[in-house]
Write a protein that holds these residues in place. Structure first.
Motif, PDB file in Angstrom:
ATOM      1  N   PRO A 187       0.828  -1.299   0.157  1.00  0.00           N
ATOM      2  CA  PRO A 187       0.033  -0.061  -0.043  1.00  0.00           C
ATOM      3  C   PRO A 187       0.708   1.332   0.096  1.00  0.00           C
ATOM      4  N   TRP A 188       2.183   1.175   0.085  1.00  0.00           N
ATOM      5  CA  TRP A 188       2.907   2.479   0.527  1.00  0.00           C
ATOM      6  C   TRP A 188       2.819   3.354  -0.720  1.00  0.00           C
ATOM      7  N   GLN A 189       3.140   4.676  -0.421  1.00  0.00           N
ATOM      8  CA  GLN A 189       3.302   5.505  -1.470  1.00  0.00           C
ATOM      9  C   GLN A 189       4.196   6.817  -0.649  1.00  0.00           C
ATOM     10  N   PRO A 190       4.515   7.769  -1.880  1.00  0.00           N
ATOM     11  CA  PRO A 190       5.761   8.823  -1.184  1.00  0.00           C
ATOM     12  C   PRO A 190       4.730   9.857  -0.470  1.00  0.00           C
ATOM     13  N   GLU A 191       5.311  10.372   0.570  1.00  0.00           N
ATOM     14  CA  GLU A 191       4.447  11.181   1.644  1.00  0.00           C
ATOM     15  C   GLU A 191       3.740  12.256   0.648  1.00  0.00           C
ATOM     16  N   PHE A 192       2.737  12.727   1.129  1.00  0.00           N
ATOM     17  CA  PHE A 192       1.962  13.753   0.553  1.00  0.00           C
ATOM     18  C   PHE A 192       0.635  13.797   1.357  1.00  0.00           C
ATOM     19  N   GLY A 193       0.637  14.991   2.271  1.00  0.00           N
ATOM     20  CA  GLY A 193      -0.192  15.000   3.399  1.00  0.00           C
ATOM     21  C   GLY A 193       0.281  14.118   4.361  1.00  0.00           C
ATOM     22  N   LYS A 194      -0.824  14.045   5.466  1.00  0.00           N
ATOM     23  CA  LYS A 194      -0.403  13.052   6.216  1.00  0.00           C
ATOM     24  C   LYS A 194      -1.409  11.783   6.406  1.00  0.00           C
ATOM     25  N   TRP A 195      -1.505  11.061   5.270  1.00  0.00           N
ATOM     26  CA  TRP A 195      -2.237   9.994   4.973  1.00  0.00           C
ATOM     27  C   TRP A 195      -1.494   8.819   5.342  1.00  0.00           C
ATOM     28  N   ALA A 196      -2.491   7.647   5.285  1.00  0.00           N
ATOM     29  CA  ALA A 196      -1.994   6.369   5.714  1.00  0.00           C
ATOM     30  C   ALA A 196      -0.976   5.986   4.601  1.00  0.00           C
ATOM     31  N   PHE A 197      -0.183   5.107   5.176  1.00  0.00           N
ATOM     32  CA  PHE A 197       0.797   4.288   4.195  1.00  0.00           C
ATOM     33  C   PHE A 197       1.777   5.297   3.590  1.00  0.00           C
ATOM     34  N   ASN A 198       2.233   6.579   4.033  1.00  0.00           N
ATOM     35  CA  ASN A 198       2.944   7.328   3.383  1.00  0.00           C
ATOM     36  C   ASN A 198       4.319   7.212   4.057  1.00  0.00           C
ATOM     37  N   LEU A 199       5.326   7.244   3.025  1.00  0.00           N
ATOM     38  CA  LEU A 199       6.742   7.010   3.544  1.00  0.00           C
ATOM     39  C   LEU A 199       7.478   7.997   2.861  1.00  0.00           C
ATOM     40  N   PRO A 200       8.832   8.720   3.386  1.00  0.00           N
ATOM     41  CA  PRO A 200       9.484   9.490   2.474  1.00  0.00           C
ATOM     42  C   PRO A 200      10.070   8.663   1.385  1.00  0.00           C
ATOM     43  N   ARG A 201      10.452   9.325   0.490  1.00  0.00           N
ATOM     44  CA  ARG A 201      11.166   8.801  -0.843  1.00  0.00           C
ATOM     45  C   ARG A 201      12.503   8.228  -0.349  1.00  0.00           C
ATOM     46  N   GLY A 202      12.874   7.383  -1.398  1.00  0.00           N
ATOM     47  CA  GLY A 202      14.334   7.105  -0.900  1.00  0.00           C
ATOM     48  C   GLY A 202      14.429   5.721  -0.177  1.00  0.00           C
ATOM     49  N   LYS A 203      14.997   5.586   0.851  1.00  0.00           N
ATOM     50  CA  LYS A 203      15.471   4.413   1.430  1.00  0.00           C
ATOM     51  C   LYS A 203      14.215   3.870   2.179  1.00  0.00           C
ATOM     52  N   PRO A 204      13.190   4.788   2.880  1.00  0.00           N
ATOM     53  CA  PRO A 204      12.300   3.957   3.457  1.00  0.00           C
ATOM     54  C   PRO A 204      11.253   3.313   2.473  1.00  0.00           C
ATOM     55  N   LEU A 205      10.839   3.948   1.209  1.00  0.00           N
ATOM     56  CA  LEU A 205      10.305   3.386   0.307  1.00  0.00           C
ATOM     57  C   LEU A 205      10.851   2.220  -0.269  1.00  0.00           C
TER      58      LEU A 205
END
Ligand code: 5GP
Ligand code: MN
Ligand code: MN
Ligand code: MN
Length: 288
Positions: free
Chosen positions: A173-191
């Motif tokens: 479910p993960w996606q790049p952070e955009f707002g403070k939504w569910a399954f948001n992660l920073p781009r790069g290493k975390p994703l």
């Protein structure tokens, strides 16, 4: 799961600026549009029919088309629906805030004094799939948590695989952070650490968000897909299909001449559920 051998994907130095990455790599990439003709209504023997939808945003009562028949429904997040397919395989999107125990937004949204329209729309979203807890949540005015446990009529994937008809499917479910939504992660290493869990033998990959360059163009002209997801798909996993949504305006099908990329967003930019599901048939593996 660590990848000891095999291809190692590196974080792109410009990962936080996907449009700049795309400007520097687009000439090395193929993004060929595909017109995906829906197969005839009758199902071909020895084929498995997949119907792809995404971003229905609880508006499936309002579709201006009939959802086509198939063996397997793949839903790439931002729920949801009650549909006739034998297997329904879904992942969460960023709107499924009650599925993500770490979503910062949820207490604020479900606090009875600060409850907003988005809380209401989230409950309506849940209502389509989870009838019982709905009453409880509204009575108690408490935030629902770990909602995925209430899903009973579908296969819910969260960084996990399932095999149907011998075909290997993996959902995340993960996606790049955009707002403070569910399954948001920073781009790069975390994703990338999530993408590193995708098995190499995946036939169909489902993520909520797009990879860079395929179905990821937003209205201001920026590409907002994840470059590490593109690298993982092209250099390591090489699935036959990659199904996603999230960027509603990217609805459509493209290929790099190996993987077929399907942005199956049902809703358009104005949350009108008007885009027809994408349908494809895959051969039943021998012996299945
Ligand atoms: P949703 O709220 O349904 O997840 O996303 C709806 C719309 O928000 C998308 O169609 C897109 O226009 C915009 N959006 C979502 N994620 C991003 C992002 O990471 N960057 C930008 N610029 N827009 C986004
Ligand atoms: Mn959406
Ligand atoms: Mn592979
Ligand atoms: Mn989304």
């Amino acid at each position: 799961m660590e990848e000891d051998d095999g291809v190692k994907i590196n974080v792109h130095p410009l990962t936080n600026n996907p449009s700049a990455v795309w400007s520097s790599i687009w000439h090395t990439q193929k993004v060929l549009p595909i017109h995906m003709e829906s197969p005839a209504d009758s199902v071909t023997p020895n084929k498995v029919r997949f119907v792809c939808m995404s971003d229905t945003h609880a508006l499936t009562h309002n579709l201006n088309f009939k959802v086509p028949y198939g063996d397997v429904l793949l839903h790439a997040g931002d729920f949801t629906s009650t549909l006739p397919h034998k297997y329904k395989i879904v992942i969460a999107g960023n709107h499924e805030i009650s599925f993500d125990p770490n979503c910062e937004n949820i207490m604020q949204i479900f606090n009875p004094t600060t409850r907003t329209n988005s809380a209401e729309s989230h409950l309506v979203t849940c209502l389509n799939i989870i009838k019982k807890p709905f009453a409880r949540f509204t009575e108690r005015h408490t935030a629902p948590t770990n909602t995925s446990q209430y899903l009973t009529n579908c296969i819910y994937l969260e960084d996990s695989p399932v095999v149907v008809y011998g075909i290997k499917i993996y959902g995340s479910p993960w996606q790049p952070e955009f707002g403070k939504w569910a399954f948001n992660l920073p781009r790069g290493k975390p994703l990338l650490s999530k993408w590193n869990q995708i098995p190499e033998d995946t036939d169909i990959l489902i993520t909520h968000g797009p990879p860079l360059g395929h179905g990821d163009l937003v209205r201001n002209g920026d590409h907002v897909g994840c470059v590490e997801l593109l690298s993982t798909v092209q250099q390591r996993v090489r699935p036959k299909y990659h199904v996603f949504g999230h960027i509603h305006e990217g609805y459509g099908v493209t290929t790099d001449e190996y993987t077929i990329f399907i942005n199956a967003s049902t809703c358009d930019m104005n949350y009108i559920p008007k885009n027809y599901p994408m349908v494809f048939d895959m051969d039943l593996p021998a012996g299945v």
